[in-house]
Design a protein around this motif. Sequence first.
Motif, PDB file in Angstrom:
ATOM      1  N   GLY A 176      36.563  -3.053  30.335  1.00  0.00           N
ATOM      2  CA  GLY A 176      36.396  -3.463  31.733  1.00  0.00           C
ATOM      3  C   GLY A 176      36.769  -4.909  31.978  1.00  0.00           C
ATOM      4  O   GLY A 176      36.787  -5.374  33.117  1.00  0.00           O
ATOM      5  N   PHE A 290      34.654  -5.556  45.994  1.00  0.00           N
ATOM      6  CA  PHE A 290      35.120  -5.932  44.658  1.00  0.00           C
ATOM      7  C   PHE A 290      33.967  -6.370  43.768  1.00  0.00           C
ATOM      8  O   PHE A 290      33.910  -6.029  42.590  1.00  0.00           O
ATOM      9  CB  PHE A 290      36.158  -7.056  44.796  1.00  0.00           C
ATOM     10  CG  PHE A 290      36.611  -7.659  43.497  1.00  0.00           C
ATOM     11  CD1 PHE A 290      37.288  -6.890  42.560  1.00  0.00           C
ATOM     12  CD2 PHE A 290      36.367  -8.990  43.199  1.00  0.00           C
ATOM     13  CE1 PHE A 290      37.715  -7.438  41.362  1.00  0.00           C
ATOM     14  CE2 PHE A 290      36.796  -9.544  42.006  1.00  0.00           C
ATOM     15  CZ  PHE A 290      37.461  -8.778  41.084  1.00  0.00           C
ATOM     16  N   GLY A 293      31.938  -4.263  41.104  1.00  0.00           N
ATOM     17  CA  GLY A 293      32.349  -3.971  39.739  1.00  0.00           C
ATOM     18  C   GLY A 293      31.534  -4.786  38.753  1.00  0.00           C
ATOM     19  O   GLY A 293      31.416  -4.445  37.575  1.00  0.00           O
ATOM     20  N   LEU A 328      26.152   0.067  30.512  1.00  0.00           N
ATOM     21  CA  LEU A 328      27.238   0.131  31.493  1.00  0.00           C
ATOM     22  C   LEU A 328      28.550  -0.021  30.745  1.00  0.00           C
ATOM     23  O   LEU A 328      28.762  -1.001  30.046  1.00  0.00           O
ATOM     24  CB  LEU A 328      27.109  -0.991  32.534  1.00  0.00           C
ATOM     25  CG  LEU A 328      28.274  -1.076  33.528  1.00  0.00           C
ATOM     26  CD1 LEU A 328      28.262   0.088  34.493  1.00  0.00           C
ATOM     27  CD2 LEU A 328      28.253  -2.380  34.306  1.00  0.00           C
TER      28      LEU A 328
HETATM   29  C1  LIG Z   1      33.673  -9.683  39.893  1.00  0.00           C
HETATM   30  C2  LIG Z   1      33.719  -8.695  38.792  1.00  0.00           C
HETATM   31  C3  LIG Z   1      34.335  -7.459  38.982  1.00  0.00           C
HETATM   32  C4  LIG Z   1      34.372  -6.509  37.961  1.00  0.00           C
HETATM   33  N1  LIG Z   1      34.987  -5.327  38.199  1.00  0.00           N
HETATM   34  C5  LIG Z   1      34.997  -4.380  37.227  1.00  0.00           C
HETATM   35  C6  LIG Z   1      35.607  -3.121  37.472  1.00  0.00           C
HETATM   36  O1  LIG Z   1      36.149  -2.880  38.543  1.00  0.00           O
HETATM   37  N2  LIG Z   1      35.591  -2.197  36.479  1.00  0.00           N
HETATM   38  C7  LIG Z   1      34.998  -2.449  35.271  1.00  0.00           C
HETATM   39  O2  LIG Z   1      34.974  -1.580  34.425  1.00  0.00           O
HETATM   40  N3  LIG Z   1      34.429  -3.638  35.017  1.00  0.00           N
HETATM   41  C8  LIG Z   1      34.407  -4.606  35.965  1.00  0.00           C
HETATM   42  N4  LIG Z   1      33.798  -5.807  35.700  1.00  0.00           N
HETATM   43  C9  LIG Z   1      33.156  -5.991  34.383  1.00  0.00           C
HETATM   44  C10 LIG Z   1      31.764  -5.380  34.401  1.00  0.00           C
HETATM   45  O3  LIG Z   1      30.868  -6.327  34.904  1.00  0.00           O
HETATM   46  C11 LIG Z   1      31.255  -4.976  33.032  1.00  0.00           C
HETATM   47  O4  LIG Z   1      31.427  -6.036  32.173  1.00  0.00           O
HETATM   48  C12 LIG Z   1      31.950  -3.777  32.448  1.00  0.00           C
HETATM   49  O5  LIG Z   1      31.979  -2.705  33.335  1.00  0.00           O
HETATM   50  C13 LIG Z   1      31.257  -3.379  31.177  1.00  0.00           C
HETATM   51  O6  LIG Z   1      31.919  -2.307  30.559  1.00  0.00           O
HETATM   52  P1  LIG Z   1      32.740  -2.492  29.203  1.00  0.00           P
HETATM   53  O7  LIG Z   1      31.881  -3.255  28.251  1.00  0.00           O
HETATM   54  O8  LIG Z   1      32.990  -1.108  28.766  1.00  0.00           O
HETATM   55  O9  LIG Z   1      33.980  -3.222  29.555  1.00  0.00           O
HETATM   56  C14 LIG Z   1      33.771  -6.787  36.714  1.00  0.00           C
HETATM   57  C15 LIG Z   1      33.171  -8.020  36.510  1.00  0.00           C
HETATM   58  C16 LIG Z   1      33.137  -8.969  37.512  1.00  0.00           C
HETATM   59  C17 LIG Z   1      32.482 -10.280  37.256  1.00  0.00           C
END
Ligand SMILES: Cc1cc2nc3c(=O)[nH]c(=O)nc-3n(C[C@H](O)[C@H](O)[C@H](O)COP(=O)(O)O)c2cc1C
Lengths: 537, 157
Positions: A176, A290, A293, A328
């Motif tokens: 992510g 946005f 996320g 998550l």
């Molecule tokens: C502003 C912002 C937007 C984010 N948008 C997404 C998103 O659209 N999809 C996503 O998977 N992670 C997004 N993230 C990261 C998530 O906060 C999170 O770290 C993630 O979903 C964790 O999954 P992972 O460890 O499998 O990557 C975003 C983070 C920030 C700060």
Amino acid sequence: MITSLNELKELADKKKCASGNSRQELRVCMGSSCISLGSAELGKSLQDELQNRDLEDKYKIKNVGCNGLCANGTLVSHCRGDGSTLYEKITTSDTKDLVESIQNGGLLKDKMCDITQPFFTKQTKIVLENTGIIDPDDIEDYIAHGGYEALFKALDGMMPKDVIEEVKTSALRGRGGGGYPAGIKWESVSKVVSEQKYIICNGDEGDPGAFMDRAVMESDPHRVLEGMAIAGYACGANKGYIYVRAEYPLAVEKLGRAIKQATKLGILGENIAHSNFSFNIEIRLGAGAFVCGEATALIASVEGNRGNPRQKPPHLTDYGLWGKPTVLNNVETLANIAPIIKNGGAWYRDIGTENSSGTKVFALTGHIKNTGLVEVPMGTTLRELIYEIGGGIPDGKKFKAIQSGGPSGGCIPKELLDLHVDYESLKNAGSIMGSGGLIVIDDSSNMVEIARFFMDFCRSESCGKCTPCRVGTTELTLLLDKFIKKEATKSDFELLKEMCEFVKSTSLCGLGQTAPNPVLSTIKYFESEYLEGINDD
Amino acid sequence: MSTATDDRYNTLEKSMKKLGYDKSALIETLHTAQETFGYLGIDTLKFIAQRLRLPYSKVYGVATFYNYFRLKPKGKHNVVVCMGTACYIKGSNKILEKIEQRYGIKVGETTPDNVLSLLSARCFGSCSLAPVVVYDNVPKGKVTVEDSLCEIEEMIK
Ligand SMILES: Cc1cc2nc3c(=O)[nH]c(=O)nc-3n(C[C@H](O)[C@H](O)[C@H](O)COP(=O)(O)O)c2cc1C
Ligand code: SF4
Ligand code: FES
Ligand code: FES
């Protein structure tokens, strides 16, 4: 009902056998991109043509998800017992010719897609292994391709801690954007004692210009469910949510159907495979923000509130959805889980680089010939991605920069084309891996305008909770306007840099903390374009 | 129109009932309401607040937080220009500007005769076909400025 690994394998064999004996397939791409090009009408017209020629018992139309080369849609592949042929740019006006040539055992030469080009040969498909091949509406097709084997393998003979060990060995990092090791996250949640825990799949895909997660959810939805169920088993959670952005109606539809089918077969629900493990999944819709996320904002949104982030700690692993321990993970992270459990963590660990194992799916867009979806091992160079897989820059223009990581990322100039893409190298170059959107920018673009585009995005998406982000992104947008209008002063330039550092270090959540990145990285590599905007007399 | 005689309120009521009048399903309820009514009017929001036993300020706060929810009705036809990165790089801002000029409305507005609403979006996930424009829910890719003006003329004819 399927209650054991054996029964699952029987069903898979039965299905494989049935499709082996039966009709040849015409696989029509029904990914969002091809649907915008009219693939639904195409499918129908092919069906009509088969009917007119009385060929329905010989050929079957199969709807599949994204093939990757969306730029050349609609893609149709003709699969026979002895191989397959891929056709590109097919529209309803080709229906007759296509069916006729197939009927005569020939090939429609001028519509054939060259599958020996680097776009296809340089990819390694793990996450996308089924996309464009299976029918996302048919759970049996997924099972025939080895689907749900990993879940039953885990339930059959692995303890939750063995599953976590396997994921830790794989060294899979979160796709992510953050890159946090998935196995370690799971372990934290598994160790917390709590009656209720949750698994959440982040399908918000907010980075505008990225569509990896969309393609996976639309083309191979069961893979996401399987990853979530395995996570649930490993961490002791019996409930999962998928948070999908409302702009992806097709993904919502496919996931919804997949959940129903899996529940009907007893693959989701109570006491799966006669074990003590129960797992249910619900979909939650985003609504175009946005910031949702971001982990804590997403939780707020799932709970039905405004998506305002909160300070961490407490981390989600201790205090997540409704205050319960929560894992998550991003869609792509979870899509990697089934193959890891099936083939072992060590197998996965061997792909990619020292610090970033496995593959990464990228969405190649912008000024590049082969726009679309590609999956390559970590460590592939930008040059390979752009010039070999991507086919280079069209219209006789020159490459200027590549943007990764969306509004939180940065631009990488041509001097760094030989960079091996992984989490660390991109960070060292002043950008980030992000979720996988890669936007190629040619020499007709102005980098200050691009920086302004992202800053304006963050300004309008800021949730407004904290002042540095709310006011800072507004001020920064106005400052960048001065450079674009060539009305900036030398002190504006100093102020710009200072304010970037300030917003970065004082904002509450990732949105504000990373909003200045596109500006800082373009100052680093394209300073002259800022200096051109200074008019100090 | 009173809520009792308007069938759309029944649809909304049914959906809330199905979700067990769950306060945390507020966003789902707002989605249903927007689908049913085309937008979220003040009366609709007040109705939801009352039925879910939530403060109106909370319902209003959530509805205004998310870009996807509209508090004003749309025109008879609508055109949505993608302003995501891939589309922006391919010149979607120019398409938007031209439409604004031609119809004398800004993004988010509707022409005074209620025929056309102009909206922008943050990415439809069809970035390979950038720039993408959606006309009355039908997406089209690789759009030029001229195409889009013609297409709109056709649509509102
Ligand atoms: C502003 C912002 C937007 C984010 N948008 C997404 C998103 O659209 N999809 C996503 O998977 N992670 C997004 N993230 C990261 C998530 O906060 C999170 O770290 C993630 O979903 C964790 O999954 P992972 O460890 O499998 O990557 C975003 C983070 C920030 C700060
Ligand atoms: S940094 Fe921005 S988006 Fe994050 S909490 Fe503060 S105002 Fe909201
Ligand atoms: S949607 Fe058809 S190839 Fe991507
Ligand atoms: S940026 Fe326009 S569809 Fe993704």
